[in-house]
Write an enzyme that holds these catalytic residues in place. Structure first.
Site, mmCIF file in Angstrom:
data_model
loop_
_atom_site.group_PDB
_atom_site.id
_atom_site.type_symbol
_atom_site.label_atom_id
_atom_site.label_comp_id
_atom_site.label_asym_id
_atom_site.label_seq_id
_atom_site.Cartn_x
_atom_site.Cartn_y
_atom_site.Cartn_z
ATOM 1 N N ARG A 45 0.838 -1.202 0.000
ATOM 2 C CA ARG A 45 0.000 0.000 0.000
ATOM 3 C C ARG A 45 0.879 1.261 0.000
ATOM 4 N NH1 ARG A 45 1.634 1.772 4.040
ATOM 5 N NH2 ARG A 45 0.460 3.714 3.782
ATOM 6 N N GLY A 46 0.204 2.435 -0.058
ATOM 7 C CA GLY A 46 0.939 3.698 -0.160
ATOM 8 C C GLY A 46 1.108 4.006 -1.644
ATOM 9 N N ALA A 47 0.765 5.238 -2.029
ATOM 10 C CA ALA A 47 0.675 5.568 -3.455
ATOM 11 C C ALA A 47 1.927 5.190 -4.262
ATOM 12 C CB ALA A 47 0.331 7.042 -3.614
ATOM 13 N N ARG A 88 -6.823 -0.475 -7.291
ATOM 14 C CA ARG A 88 -7.213 0.645 -6.431
ATOM 15 C C ARG A 88 -7.279 1.904 -7.302
ATOM 16 N NH1 ARG A 88 -4.301 1.294 -0.823
ATOM 17 N NH2 ARG A 88 -6.326 2.202 -0.307
ATOM 18 N N GLN A 195 -3.220 2.535 9.835
ATOM 19 C CA GLN A 195 -1.871 2.657 9.240
ATOM 20 C C GLN A 195 -0.928 3.442 10.156
ATOM 21 O OE1 GLN A 195 -4.720 2.984 7.545
ATOM 22 N NE2 GLN A 195 -4.510 2.445 5.401
ATOM 23 N N ASP A 236 -2.195 10.953 -2.426
ATOM 24 C CA ASP A 236 -2.450 9.896 -3.411
ATOM 25 C C ASP A 236 -2.734 10.448 -4.798
ATOM 26 O OD1 ASP A 236 -2.930 8.486 -0.747
ATOM 27 O OD2 ASP A 236 -2.908 6.872 -2.218
ATOM 28 N N ASN A 246 -5.913 12.359 -0.129
ATOM 29 C CA ASN A 246 -5.033 11.592 0.770
ATOM 30 C C ASN A 246 -5.927 10.845 1.748
ATOM 31 O OD1 ASN A 246 -2.364 10.810 1.625
ATOM 32 N ND2 ASN A 246 -2.748 11.982 3.481
ATOM 33 N N LYS A 247 -5.306 10.031 2.587
ATOM 34 C CA LYS A 247 -6.054 9.197 3.529
ATOM 35 C C LYS A 247 -7.144 9.994 4.222
ATOM 36 C CE LYS A 247 -5.760 5.670 4.101
ATOM 37 N NZ LYS A 247 -6.610 4.815 3.273
HETATM 38 O O1 MRU Z 1 -4.881 3.250 1.869
HETATM 39 P P1 MRU Z 1 -3.390 3.461 1.925
HETATM 40 O O2 MRU Z 1 -2.773 2.930 3.173
HETATM 41 O O3 MRU Z 1 -2.694 2.986 0.676
HETATM 42 O O4 MRU Z 1 -3.257 5.052 1.981
HETATM 43 C C1 MRU Z 1 -1.974 5.622 1.973
HETATM 44 C C2 MRU Z 1 -1.996 7.090 2.119
HETATM 45 O O5 MRU Z 1 -3.032 7.717 2.168
HETATM 46 C C3 MRU Z 1 -0.678 7.793 2.107
HETATM 47 O O6 MRU Z 1 -0.745 8.968 2.855
HETATM 48 C C4 MRU Z 1 -0.328 8.165 0.664
HETATM 49 O O7 MRU Z 1 -0.401 7.059 -0.172
HETATM 50 C C5 MRU Z 1 1.014 8.771 0.559
HETATM 51 S S1 MRU Z 1 2.245 7.562 0.911
HETATM 52 C C6 MRU Z 1 3.756 8.121 0.565
#
Ligand code: MRU
Length: 354
Positions: A45-47, A88, A195, A236, A246-247
């Site tokens: 996970r994470g963009a 996703r 997270q 993201d 973002n999250k």
């Molecule tokens: O749902 P996730 O855990 O993939 O969400 C991740 C985030 O929202 C992060 O803040 C974002 O991807 C930036 S990570 C460098």
């Protein structure tokens, strides 16, 4: 530094993040479907990391096709690109990385499938290495904005677990720590999938960075009591007017930061910028399964029949973002102009969106 993903002996090895922090379990696979499913269920996970994983996934699929003619590889790989595109929807890095692989695929008709597989792997490795370098640069640039003795509030996870390097927002935190400019980090737990509690607390602990976990709804109180200097988050997807997906919960933080006259910084590589969208109105926002809200570690916490709305991301208006810290510079409002200047530079900023 934690290696969230790597290419090893023609397989992909990744850390299953759903098991952290209780178990550090690595999965090795030569099956692109397994990688795609890992992205869907947030094992990966994470963009930026999602994009890197998808790029390796295409290389993996290509390696299984080396003894077939190019025309067969091409149509099979187009389907695999489609598979990853459907994992996703929000992080534009995924489509950016897939687009880079698609270009290699389309420009390789004169190659054997074996050479195509080599080229796709080389591109995946380049995407990975470039991301690590972007993380370093974001750390350097972002740290210059923070005061000495900085106390930072961060949301979700933006470290090595989310990127190909030391992170985005978290790279700034690590750099500040190395510069002896960081006093403390407050970590939002980040409901519903924790997270912050599971991943960021684990990563900062490993790095020896002092941190305190807070419930997501504590931010206003922290700010009111002047306990933090700045909020730093990742992203993201970023639109040309500075709107940031973002999250979920990031928008809350931005409103609160503005009310308390505190800066909210967004740290992201330019692979997170959607150069096709003027604003965030049409960002595709992923909705997660109700079970992720209704259960904690498999234990039900809400009565049967409870309805759930669970967007994984929210959209923070650019007007509430103090600066966007990219590897190519610190961007400030008006963001349209800042992105326009970036676009004029002769680097590749194309992305194909969901
Ligand atoms: O749902 P996730 O855990 O993939 O969400 C991740 C985030 O929202 C992060 O803040 C974002 O991807 C930036 S990570 C460098």
């Amino acid at each position: 530094m934690i290696k969230s993903i790597e290419w090893r002996n023609n397989k992909i090895r990744f850390l299953d993040q759903t098991r952290l922090p209780l178990e550090e379990k690595y999965v090795e696979t030569d099956d692109p479907e397994v990688v795609a499913e890992a992205i869907r269920r947030l094992s990966i996970r994470g963009a930026p990391l999602i994009g890197i994983a998808a790029a390796y996934g295409i290389a993996l699929a290509a390696h299984a096709l080396i003894s077939t003619p190019y025309s067969h590889s091409r149509s099979a790989l187009q389907k695999v690109i489609q598979l990853f595109s459907s994992t996703r929807p929000t992080a534009v890095n995924l489509f950016w990385a897939l687009n880079r692989q698609r270009r290699i695929l389309e420009s390789s008709s004169d190659k054997s499938s074996e050479l195509l597989a080599i080229a796709l792997l080389a591109e995946a490795m380049r995407i990975h290495e470039e991301d690590a370098a972007m993380c370093d640069r974001i750390g350097e640039l972002g740290s210059s904005l923070m005061p000495s003795g900085a106390v930072i509030l961060t949301h979700c996870n933006t470290g090595s677990l989310a990127t190909g390097g030391r992170g985005t927002a978290q790279s700034i935190i690590s750099t500040l720590w190395e510069q002896a400019k960081l006093k403390h980090v407050y970590i939002d737990e980040t409901r519903p999938l924790f997270q912050g509690a599971r991943l960021t607390a684990w990563e900062l602990g490993k790095l020896g960075i002092p941190s305190t976990l807070v419930a997501d709804n504590t931010a206003a109180f922290l700010m009111k009591k002047a306990m933090i200097h700045a909020v730093i988050t990742g992203a993201d997807r970023i639109a040309l007017n500075g709107d940031v997906a973002n999250k979920v919960g990031t928008y809350n933080l931005a409103v609160l930061a503005s009310y308390h006259s505190l800066p909210l910084y967004v740290a992201a590589p330019t692979s997170t910028v959607d150069f096709k969208l003027e604003d965030g109105k049409n960002f595709p926002i992923e909705e997660r399964n109700a079970r992720e809200m209704l259960e904690v570690n498999g234990t039900r916490i809400a009565p049967p029949g409870t309805k759930v709305y669970s967007p994984a991301f929210d959209v923070t208006p650019g007007s509430l973002v103090s600066a966007i810290i990219t590897e190519r510079g610190i961007l400030r409002s008006p963001y349209e102009r800042a992105f326009d200047e970036l676009r004029r530079d002769p680097i590749d900023v194309s992305s194909e969106t969901a």
